[in-house]
Design a protein around this motif. Structure first.
Motif, PDB file in Angstrom:
ATOM      1  N   GLN A  60      -5.743   1.653  -3.481  1.00 30.31           N
ATOM      2  CA  GLN A  60      -6.198   1.061  -4.741  1.00 30.31           C
ATOM      3  C   GLN A  60      -5.185   0.048  -5.247  1.00 30.31           C
ATOM      4  OE1 GLN A  60      -6.747   4.501  -7.202  1.00 30.31           O
ATOM      5  NE2 GLN A  60      -8.972   4.588  -6.847  1.00 30.31           N
ATOM      6  N   LEU A  61      -3.923   0.428  -5.158  1.00 30.05           N
ATOM      7  CA  LEU A  61      -2.889  -0.496  -5.614  1.00 30.05           C
ATOM      8  C   LEU A  61      -2.832  -1.733  -4.732  1.00 30.05           C
ATOM      9  CD1 LEU A  61      -0.123   2.055  -6.617  1.00 30.05           C
ATOM     10  CD2 LEU A  61      -1.356   0.510  -8.134  1.00 30.05           C
ATOM     11  N   ALA A  62      -3.053  -1.535  -3.437  1.00 27.00           N
ATOM     12  CA  ALA A  62      -3.076  -2.697  -2.543  1.00 27.00           C
ATOM     13  C   ALA A  62      -4.197  -3.645  -2.940  1.00 27.00           C
ATOM     14  CB  ALA A  62      -3.251  -2.233  -1.098  1.00 27.00           C
ATOM     15  N   ALA A  63      -5.354  -3.080  -3.231  1.00 28.58           N
ATOM     16  CA  ALA A  63      -6.486  -3.920  -3.638  1.00 28.58           C
ATOM     17  C   ALA A  63      -6.182  -4.611  -4.957  1.00 28.58           C
ATOM     18  CB  ALA A  63      -7.753  -3.065  -3.768  1.00 28.58           C
ATOM     19  N   HIS A  64      -5.512  -3.871  -5.846  1.00 30.77           N
ATOM     20  CA  HIS A  64      -5.186  -4.444  -7.133  1.00 30.77           C
ATOM     21  C   HIS A  64      -4.186  -5.586  -6.981  1.00 30.77           C
ATOM     22  CE1 HIS A  64      -3.373  -4.302 -11.330  1.00 30.77           C
ATOM     23  NE2 HIS A  64      -4.626  -4.624 -11.506  1.00 30.77           N
ATOM     24  N   LEU A  65      -3.268  -5.424  -6.064  1.00 30.44           N
ATOM     25  CA  LEU A  65      -2.303  -6.498  -5.827  1.00 30.44           C
ATOM     26  C   LEU A  65      -3.024  -7.770  -5.375  1.00 30.44           C
ATOM     27  CD1 LEU A  65       0.594  -7.502  -5.720  1.00 30.44           C
ATOM     28  CD2 LEU A  65       0.765  -6.613  -3.394  1.00 30.44           C
ATOM     29  N   ASP A  66      -4.048  -7.606  -4.550  1.00 31.27           N
ATOM     30  CA  ASP A  66      -4.837  -8.771  -4.144  1.00 31.27           C
ATOM     31  C   ASP A  66      -5.402  -9.491  -5.372  1.00 31.27           C
ATOM     32  OD1 ASP A  66      -4.349  -8.269  -1.518  1.00 31.27           O
ATOM     33  OD2 ASP A  66      -6.291  -7.359  -1.099  1.00 31.27           O
ATOM     34  N   THR A  67      -5.878  -8.704  -6.319  1.00 35.47           N
ATOM     35  CA  THR A  67      -6.437  -9.295  -7.536  1.00 35.47           C
ATOM     36  C   THR A  67      -5.358  -9.998  -8.337  1.00 35.47           C
ATOM     37  OG1 THR A  67      -8.056  -7.519  -7.624  1.00 35.47           O
ATOM     38  CG2 THR A  67      -7.747  -8.808  -9.635  1.00 35.47           C
ATOM     39  N   VAL A  68      -4.229  -9.361  -8.456  1.00 34.07           N
ATOM     40  CA  VAL A  68      -3.125  -9.949  -9.204  1.00 34.07           C
ATOM     41  C   VAL A  68      -2.705 -11.276  -8.576  1.00 34.07           C
ATOM     42  CG1 VAL A  68      -0.678  -9.643  -9.778  1.00 34.07           C
ATOM     43  CG2 VAL A  68      -2.284  -7.763 -10.136  1.00 34.07           C
TER      44      VAL A  68
END
Lengths: 290, 290
Positions: A175-183
């Motif tokens: 989830q954090l990896a995906a969120h980093l993509d968004t960031v």
DNA sequence: CGGAAGATTGATAACTCTCAAAAATAGTGG
DNA sequence: CCACTATTTTTGAGAGTTATCAATCTTCCG
């Protein structure tokens, strides 16, 4: 010990004037396979990253993982193969039915418009997954292609979802990896909204350097493979290739960067960051504080 | 039946030359509160959207919801209040500890740079939530502010996560909502990468018109409140306000749009879409096919 | 009414694009 | 290893677009 020799030769090679293979797949093939079941005790990160593969390294920056969880992640990477330049991993509008994990090399996301405009939407460095959003909707709204010969693992989506669900840590890490993509995407929006070419380009170089450094792809003398040609740079930050060329020349003339034959060295990071208005924080903002 | 009168008056007003309140909060306050427990049988969507509030409408475009699930969503919206212009909902770097749901009005995401550059990263129309990513990381990497007086619901993050987890449909609906945000952001990246001001601006107008139409904010005669001033437009697509002004004038002179006192009417959608290279599909790509 | 915010205008400078051609480099097969 | 071709980088000149700055006009709001 052959494995360590392999690693060592990579490190040694990196101080030579030219590293031909740090982006290519030949070095990492054996690593990904040989060490899949290694289960070493925790060493330092640089060590880990080489032995365990980039996915484990990346997730370990977000969450703590036990031996079984590391094993699960390595399982995702076991079935890997090499892809040639321009191989299309994911086609817009398709249902891939699997996820891809970049083990070595470089891939990029892009969209094509009817009028011929190609916009590059992001780059995938070793350890990056495309695409975690398939766990939500298995339908691609953009393409993903390979930029240089790359080793990439493929894993069935259904099995991936089921496996991940068994581990709270892995779930959260992804989830954090995906969120980093968004960031990162938001930062790109910020960057492409800037007016000046030099600033935009500098920002992009800062980001790539920071991300590649994090996965150990930059050698001690500062050189790293940077196979993004000027046309791609243009399609990345929304300028023409000619203008990219002239902007790069200015950066070189000012002694900020060296760029030669797809290899880049940032000589004056301080200055590059300043002109880029680059705050690398967003790239590390999700990391474990520990 | 007072509620229906309220609705009717809104619809009637919308064919008058000027709708002063369709973006303001006064109309929707009662709706959000009175009908929270309505639990009507399924009517047509237009009907639903007015009675149930925009969040339910939005999620119903993604997934099927039963009475209890609708009730849950309405519960999220029960505690709402009105915010004035420029109220900062979410501050970059803060831990809000709650989610916000736009019930009426308009909000926007943005980042500020040290050099004074403000980049707008997205707009929140009624039914949009900010920010679903807090379920992953309760740390904001950008700001969210209110553009016009808006009614916005606030719900504790912890309770939100727990409630959502009890319903597969709501979970999936919200995942799709979050994914749509990503899809829109990628489209923005595509758009800001374009070279021409007219194209960028047209694309943005197309997107906003399409999104607002979906939540019933465009009246039959085509007029809708569009409170985005020229400075904001500039910060949205990365141009100067002066240039936005001149580009808007061209669109008006060509008879493509009417824009007057924060109200917009797209006269020639075909032409606007053509110059924008706008394929609205991405905005509907997650909808239920049914 | 009066101040503040927003929109418009004009002139000029700066930046970026376009087109076309030449030079350098990478990749290929003999 | 060389020759050959395709790709990529570089250069130049000129056109077109966008930014800048400052002033004026309009609208909004108390």
């Amino acid at each position: 010990m052959l494995r360590y020799l392999g690693l060592t030769s990579l490190h040694v090679a990196s101080s030579a004037p030219r590293i031909s293979a740090s982006f290519a797949d030949c070095d990492d093939i054996r690593l990904a396979d040989d060490h899949a079941n290694a289960g070493n005790a925790d060493g330092d990160y640089r060590h880990d990253s080489s032995i365990r593969g980039p996915l484990v390294t990346k997730l370990k920056s977000f969450v703590k993982l036990d031996v079984n969880e590391v094993e699960m992640l390595e399982g995702f990477c076991r079935n890997s193969r090499s892809y040639e330049v321009n191989h299309n991993l994911i086609q817009e509008g398709s249902n891939p039915g699997c996820i891809f994990i970049v083990l070595s090399g470089l891939a990029y996301r892009f969209k094509l418009q009817p009028d011929g405009h190609r916009q590059i939407l992001g780059y995938l460095v070793p350890g990056d997954i495309c695409d975690l959003s398939f766990t939500i909707l298995d339908w691609a709204d953009h393409n993903v292609s390979v930029l240089v010969p790359s080793r990439i693992a493929k894993f069935p989506l259904r099995k991936f979802i089921d496996s991940v669900a068994t581990s709270v840590n892995v779930t959260r890490g992804l989830q954090l990896a995906a969120h980093l993509d968004t960031v990162i995407m938001r930062e790109w929006l910020l960057n492409t909204g800037q007016s000046k070419a030099e600033q935009k380009l500098s920002h992009f170089l800062c980001e790539m350097a920071t991300r590649l450094k994090k996965v150990g792809k930059i050698s001690e003398d500062g050189w790293f493979d940077f196979p993004v040609n000027q046309v791609m740079l243009a399609d990345t930050i929304g300028l023409t290739a000619v203008h990219i060329n002239r902007t790069l020349q200015r950066l070189r003339r000012d002694g900020v960067i060296l760029l030669d034959r797809r290899r880049l060295n940032i000589l004056d990071m301080r200055r590059l960051r300043a002109t880029a208005n680059f705050e690398g924080r967003y790239l590390n903002s999700l990391d474990l504080v520990s």
